[in-house]
Design an enzyme around this catalytic site. Structure first.
Site: not given
Ligand SMILES: *[C@@H]1O[C@H](CO)[C@@H](O)[C@H](O)[C@H]1NC(C)=O
Ligand SMILES: *[C@@H]1O[C@H](CO)[C@@H](O)[C@H](O)[C@H]1NC(C)=O
Ligand SMILES: *[C@@H]1O[C@H](CO)[C@@H](O)[C@H](O)[C@H]1NC(C)=O
Ligand SMILES: *[C@@H]1O[C@H](CO)[C@@H](O)[C@H](O)[C@H]1NC(C)=O
Ligand SMILES: *[C@@H]1O[C@H](CO)[C@@H](O)[C@H](O)[C@H]1NC(C)=O
Ligand SMILES: *[C@@H]1O[C@H](CO)[C@@H](O)[C@H](O)[C@H]1NC(C)=O
Ligand SMILES: *[C@@H]1O[C@H](CO)[C@@H](O)[C@H](O)[C@H]1NC(C)=O
Ligand SMILES: *[C@@H]1O[C@H](CO)[C@@H](O)[C@H](O)[C@H]1NC(C)=O
Ligand SMILES: *[C@@H]1O[C@H](CO)[C@@H](O)[C@H](O)[C@H]1NC(C)=O
Ligand SMILES: *[C@@H]1O[C@H](CO)[C@@H](O)[C@H](O)[C@H]1NC(C)=O
Ligand SMILES: *[C@@H]1O[C@H](CO)[C@@H](O)[C@H](O)[C@H]1NC(C)=O
Ligand SMILES: CC(=O)N[C@H]1CO[C@H](CO)[C@@H](O)[C@@H]1O
Length: 831
Positions: A263-266
Site C-alpha cells: 500500500s501507499d503510506w496509509g
C-alpha cells in the site's frame, strides 16, 4: 548526414477470449512462477513452507510509522535470523540519509530518450540502495503519467506518453534489480493529481485504462518488477488498495504480476477488503490519519490479520500467497554477486549516530546511523544525464554553444545556492536556491549541489571572460543595467511542483498555473530589454508558457534543464559551452494555458467529501490532444534541437515472420485446483499469543493476537479456498538494441480511425553519428504496438483500419512516412 530506417513488423493473428472483467475480480490470483520467476518462486515456496502463521503475518505487516529505521519496515523472523524488509523512498535516490547521490529526476531520464542512460541510472541507484541495506526502492513511477501539466508529481515519472514511460520503467527496474534491490512500480493506478488524492474517485473507460494508464505498468511487469504500490485514490468509488478489479483482475490476472503489492503510506482502509483484493504488504503498518495526528495507530494487519486467518475470514492460501510473492521478489533479486544483503546502516528519522531505534516508541537507543558512503563514481553519470537531458528549445543567431564570450552575466535566484544550504527546506519544499528536484517524498538529500553560478564563474575565469551575477529576481533595474554590458546574459528561472502534504507559494503539490515563479517572466523581460543575446535556462518540473520568450528576438536561446540533480551547474555548463551537443527531447508538450491541454484537473470538487472525476478525454492527453484539436503548441512532445543537423532518408518497412499471438487475458471458465497452501497453521490460542515475558513497546505493530479474549472460532461465511482462477502471460514487448548517440529518431504509428490519435509513439532510439556518418536504425514493432484494446473481447487486436508509420525528430517534425503492410490474414480498410 542521413539516418536510414528499416521497419520490422511482428504481427500475428488475433486470438480473442470472451470474459467479463467485473466478474473476475475474485479470488486473488495466486503466484505460480513463470518466465523469470520460476527459480525465485521455488525458493520462496520452500522458505514459506517453514514459517509459522505469526512469522508469515510478520512479513506482510508494517511495524508502524517511524517504528524502525526505514520509511517502512515489516516484522522479521528472528527464529531464522531473517530481518524484516526495509522500504525506502524514492525514485531519484535515497531519501532521508547522507552520502548518497541525488540523481536527475525521472522526467530528465525520460528526456534523454536513451535506454542506455535510463538503465545506467537504475543500476547506479540500485547500488546505492543496496549499500545502505535497503530491500525495496520505492520507485520508479509512471503514475502520474502526466494527464494534466500541473500534476504535482509528474516529474517523478518519465513523461506524458505511455510508450516512453514504459521504456523508462523497464530500463530503470532492470537496472535497480540487477543490483540486488527490489524495485517498486508506483502508483497503481490513475493517481494523476495531488489535489484530493486521498479521496478522489476516478473513472476511466477500459480502453484508455489499457492503452494509456496501464501500459507502462505492463512494461514494468514484463521487466520483472518485484513490487507494485497501490495508490491513495479510488477507482470507480473503490480505494486502489482494496480494489479487486485493478489489483486482482488487471494486475495479477491480466498482467500476470508475480511480485507483491504494497500500500501507499496509509492507503489501506480495511483489513479484509484489502487482503482479499490482493494487497500483500501493509505500509507503514498502522493507520495514518489524514489530519496527520498520531496516534491512533490502529493497525489493520499484524495481530488482527493473524486473528482473521484463524477465523478463516482470510484463507490461509491468501496469506501464504502474500508471503510467497514477497519472498519470490526477494529471491529474484538476490542472485550472483548480490546473494547476501547488507544490514540496514542508516536511520530515516535523524542524522545522529545514536538514537531511538523505535522512534514511535522512543525506546532502544543505539547506534542507528553508520554513515556509509554509497556514492561510488555516480557523479560522472549524473553530470552526463544532466547534460543529455537538457532540451534545446530555441537557438537563434548561433547563440549557442558559447565560444569564449567577452563577458557573461548570470541572473536569477535559480542560478544560485540556497544561502541556508541545498537541504535547508524539508523535503525540498522551497525555491530558495537553484531548483534541482521537485518536493515531497520523491526527494533525496543532496550530498552537494553545484549551482550554475559556481560552474559558470569557474569557466569564465579559465577563459578570461568577465563575469558578473545577480541573484535578486525583484531588482529589475539592477538586472537591466548589468545585462546591458554583457555579451551574453544567462537567466535562470523556475516553476516547481511536488507532493500534496507540502505547499510552496500556495501550490499544494499541483501547480496553480503554467507561468514562471519568483517573478521569472519579469526578470527575463528586464534582462532582454537591454541585452540582445539573452539565454534562458529553465529548471521547471513541467511545461511553462514560453510564447513570449519564443517570440522575443532578444531571447536567442531557451534550454529546459528540468530537475537535473546534484551536478546541475556542471551539466548545464557542458551544454552551454558545447562539451555536450544537446540531444534531449521534450517528454511533454509546451502550451500557454492549462486549458489548451484539453484535460481538466479537479481543483474544486462539487462535493468536496466525495470528489469524483471522469477522464473524459480518453487517450487524448498531451500531444495526442493537440494533434486531434489541430492546435499548435509552443513546443511539441519529442522536440529538441541540436548543434548539428540531421537528415532522414530511405524508410523501409519489412514484415517479420508472424509471431505467436498470446491472448492478453485468459479467464478460466471452469474451476482450477484449490489454491496451494504452504506449511501448517497452529490454531491454538496459546500458540498465537506473545511469549510470556515479551516486552512489547507501544505502538509497535506485532503479529500476536491482542489477548486471550480473541475468539479464533471460524467466522460464519468465511472465504472458501477452491475458486476459479486464471492467469496468462501478456504479449511480449521487444526491447530494441542499444545505440549510443545524439539524434533521437522517433517512430509514430497511425492506427487509423477517429478513435485513435493521429499518431502514437511506438519507437525511439538515440543514435550517435560522427559528421558525415550514416547509420541504419531498426525499429521493431510488436503486436501490441499496432493494436487497440478491444473492450468486448478483452484483448489487444489489430483493427482493420489502414495504418501508417511516421518517422521524425519530434511528434510534429515528421520526415518520413510509409503505409504499414497488413499482417497475414488482414486487409486494411481506408481510415
Ligand atoms: C515479528 O517481528 C518483530 C519485529 O522484528 C519481532 O520482534 C518479533 O519477534 C517477530 N515475531 C515473531 C513471531 O517472529
Ligand atoms: C469488485 O470490483 C467490482 C468492479 O469494480 C465492483 O463492482 C465490486 O463492488 C468489487 N467488490 C468488492 C467487494 O469490493
Ligand atoms: C487491531 O485493530 C484494533 C482496532 O482497529 C486496534 O485497536 C488494534 O491495535 C489492532 N491490533 C494490532 C495487533 O495491531
Ligand atoms: C526560504 O526563504 C524564505 C524567504 O526568502 C524564508 O522565509 C525561509 O525561511 C527560507 N527557508 C529556509 C528553510 O531557509
Ligand atoms: C553572485 O554569486 C555569489 C555566489 O557565487 C553570491 O554569493 C553573490 O551574492 C552573488 N551576487 C549577487 C549580486 O547576487
Ligand atoms: C537594486 O540594485 C541597485 C544596484 O545594486 C541598488 O542600488 C538598489 O538599492 C537596489 N534596489 C532595491 C530595491 O533593492
Ligand atoms: C503562478 O504561480 C506562481 C507560484 O505560485 C506565482 O509566483 C505566479 O505569480 C503565478 N502566476 C500568475 C500569473 O498568477
Ligand atoms: C532588445 O535589446 C535592445 C538593446 O540591445 C533593445 O533596444 C530592445 O528594446 C530590445 N528588445 C526587446 C523586445 O526587448
Ligand atoms: C474478556 O471477555 C469477558 C467476557 O466476554 C469480559 O468480561 C472481559 O472483560 C474481557 N476481558 C478483557 C481484558 O477484555
Ligand atoms: C471486438 O471484439 C468483439 C468480440 O470479439 C468483436 O465482435 C468486435 O468486432 C471487435 N471490435 C473491433 C473494433 O474489432
Ligand atoms: C508522406 O510523405 C510524402 C513524401 O514522401 C508526402 O508527400 C506526404 O505528404 C506524406 N504524408 C504524410 C501524411 O505526412
Ligand atoms: C509579475 C510580478 O510579480 N512582477 C513583479 C516583479 O518584480 C517587480 C519588482 O519587485 C514588481 O514590481 C513586479 O510586480
Amino acid at each position: 548526414m542521413a539516418v536510414f530506417l528499416r521497419l520490422a513488423v511482428v504481427a500475428a493473428a488475433t486470438a480473442a477470449a470472451a470474459s467479463d472483467p467485473y466478474a473476475a475480480g475474485y479470488p486473488s490470483p495466486w503466484a505460480s512462477g513463470g518466465p523469470g520467476w520460476d527459480e525465485a518462486y521455488a525458493k520462496a515456496k520452500e522458505f514459506v513452507s517453514g514459517l509459522t502463521l505469526l512469522e508469515k503475518v510478520n512479513l506482510t505487516s508494517g511495524t508502524g510509522w517511524q517504528a524502525d529505521e526505514c520509511v517502512g519496515n515489516t516484522g522479521s523472523v528472528p527464529r531464522l535470523g531473517f530481518r524484516g524488509f526495509c522500504m525506502q523512498d524514492g525514485p531519484l535516490g535515497i531519501r532521508f540519509t547522507d552520502q548518497n547521490s541525488a540523481f536527475p529526476a525521472g522526467i530528465n531520464a525520460g528526456a534523454t530518450f536513451s535506454r542506455r542512460l535510463m538503465r545506467l541510472r537504475g543500476e547506479a541507484m540500485g547500488e546505492e540502495f543496496y549499500g545502505k541495506g535497503i530491500d525495496v526502492q520505492l520507485g520508479p513511477a509512471s503514475g502520474p503519467l502526466g494527464r494534466v501539466p500541473q500534476g504535482g508529481r509528474n516529474w517523478e515519472g518519465f513523461g506524458a506518453d505511455p510508450y516512453l514511460a514504459g521504456v523508462g520503467m523497464a530500463e530503470t527496474i532492470q537496472g535497480i534489480q540487477s543490483r540486488g534491490v527490489i524495485a517498486c512500480a508506483k502508483h497503481w493506478l490513475l493517481n494523476e493529481q495531488e489535489t484530493y488524492r486521498e479521496k478522489v474517485s476516478v473513472t476511466v473507460d477500459d480502453r484508455t485504462m489499457h492503452e494509456l494508464y496501464m501500459w507502462p505498468f505492463a512494461d514494468a511487469v514484463r521487466a520483472g518488477v518485484g513490487s507494485v504500490m497501490c495508490s491513495y485514490n479510488k477507482i470507480e468509488s473503490i480505494y486502489a488498495c482494496e480494489n479487486n478489479w485493478t489489483t486482482n483482475y488487471l494486475l495479477k490476472n491480466e498482467l500476470n504480476f508475480q511480485g507483491f503489492v504494497m500500500s501507499d503510506w496509509g492507503a489501506q482502509h480495511t483489513k479484509l477488503g484489502s487482503a482479499l483484493s490482493g494487497l500483500d504488504m501493509a505500509m507503514p503498518g498502522d493507520f495514518m490519519s489524514a489530519s496527520k495526528t498520531y496516534p491512533p495507530y490502529n493497525a489493520m494487519w499484524g495481530g488482527n490479520l493473524t486473528e482473521s486467518v484463524l477465523r478463516g475470514e482470510v484463507p490461509q492460501w491468501r496469506l501464504d500467497d502474500m508471503v510467497v510473492r514477497i519472498m519470490a521478489a526477494y529471491f529474484k533479486v538476490h542472485t550472483g554477486k548480490y546473494t547476501a544483503r547488507p544490514d540496514t546502516n542508516f536511520y530515516s528519522w535523524s542524522q545522529n549516530a545514536v538514537d531511538f531505534l523505535h522512534k514511535s516508541s522512543k525506546t532502544h537507543r543505539q547506534v542507528v546511523n553508520k554513515f556509509v558512503n554509497v556514492q561510488g563514481n555516480h557523479a560522472a553519470l549524473i553530470r552526463e544525464i544532466g547534460a543529455k537531458s537538457t532540451v534545446l528549445l530555441k537557438n537563434t543567431y548561433s547563440a549557442l554553444p558559447l565560444r569564449r564570450p567577452t563577458s557573461i552575466a548570470v541572473f536569477g535566484r535559480d542560478a544560485h545556492d540556497d544561502p541556508a544550504g541545498p537541504n535547508a527546506c524539508p523535503d525540498r519544499a522551497c525555491i530558495n536556491g537553484t531548483v534541482a528536484m521537485g518536493w515531497g517524498s520523491g526527494t533525496a538529500n543532496f550530498p552537494y549541489l553545484i549551482a550554475p553560478v559556481t560552474a559558470l564563474r569557474a569557466r569564465a575565469l579559465a577563459d578570461a571572460t568577465l563575469f558578473a551575477n545577480i541573484s535578486d529576481n525583484y531588482n529589475l533595474s539592477a538586472a537591466a543595467s548589468l545585462a546591458a554590458s554583457a555579451s551574453a546574459a544567462l537567466v535562470f528561472v523556475t516553476a516547481n511542483s511536488g507532493e500534496a502534504y507540502l505547499s510552496v507559494d500556495a501550490n499544494a503539490g499541483d501547480r496553480n498555473n503554467l507561468t514562471l515563479w519568483d517573478n521569472g517572466s519579469a526578470l527575463v523581460a528586464a534582462v532582454a530589454s537591454t541585452n540582445p543575446n539573452t539565454i534562458v535556462i529553465l529548471h521547471t518540473a513541467g511545461p511553462v508558457a514560453l510564447a513570449a520568450l519564443k517570440a522575443n528576438p532578444n531571447v536567442t536561446a531557451i534550454l529546459w534543464a528540468g530537475l537535473p540533480g546534484q551536478e546541475s551547474g556542471n551539466a548545464i555548463l557542458d551544454v552551454l559551452y558545447g562539451a555536450v551537443n544537446p540531444q534531449a527531447k521534450s517528454p511533454f508538450t509546451w502550451a500557454e494555458t492549462p486549458e489548451a491541454y484539453g484535460a481538466t484537473p479537479m481543483f474544486k470538487a462539487a462535493d468536496p467529501l466525495n470528489p469524483a472525476q471522469t477522464f473524459d478525454e480518453g487517450v487524448f492527453i498531451d500531444y495526442r490532444h493537440f494533434q486531434r484539436s489541430n492546435t499548435r503548441p509552443t513546443y511539441e512532445f519529442g522536440f529538441g534541437l541540436s548543434y548539428t543537423a540531421f537528415g532522414y532518408a530511405n524508410l523501409r518497412v519489412t514484415p517479420v515472420v508472424d509471431g505467436v499471438a498470446v491472448p492478453a487475458a485468459v479467464v478460466n471458465a471452469g474451476r482450477t485446483a484449490a489454491a496451494p497452501t504452504f506449511g501448517t497453521v497452529d490454531r491454538r490460542l496459546e500458540a498465537n499469543l506473545a511469549p510470556e515475558g515479551f516486552e512489547k513497546v507501544w505502538p509497535y505493530v506485532y503479529p500476536w493476537l491482542s489477548g486471550r479474549n480473541v475468539s479464533v472460532a471460524p467466522a460464519p461465511g468465511a472465504a472458501v479456498t477452491a475458486m476459479t482462477n486464471g492467469s496468462a502471460q501478456g504479449a511480449d514487448v521487444s526491447n530494441e538494441g542499444e545505440v549510443a548517440g545524439t539524434e533521437v529518431p522517433q517512430l509514430y504509428v497511425q492506427l487509423g480511425g477517429t478513435e485513435n490519435p493521429w499518431g502514437v509513439l511506438r519507437g525511439f532510439e538515440d543514435v550517435h553519428l560522427e559528421p558525415g556518418e550514416t547509420k541504419t536504425v531498426v525499429f521493431e514493432l510488436t503486436r501490441r504496438d499496432i493494436s487497440n484494446w478491444n473492450t468486448t473481447s478483452q484483448n489487444w487486436e489489430i483493427w482493420g483500419k489502414e495504418k501508417f508509420v511516421f518517422v521524425g525528430s519530434s511528434s510534429e517534425k515528421i520526415r518520413l512516412n510509409a503505409t504499414l503492410p497488413a499482417p497475414k490474414g488482414l486487409r486494411w480498410t481506408a481510415s
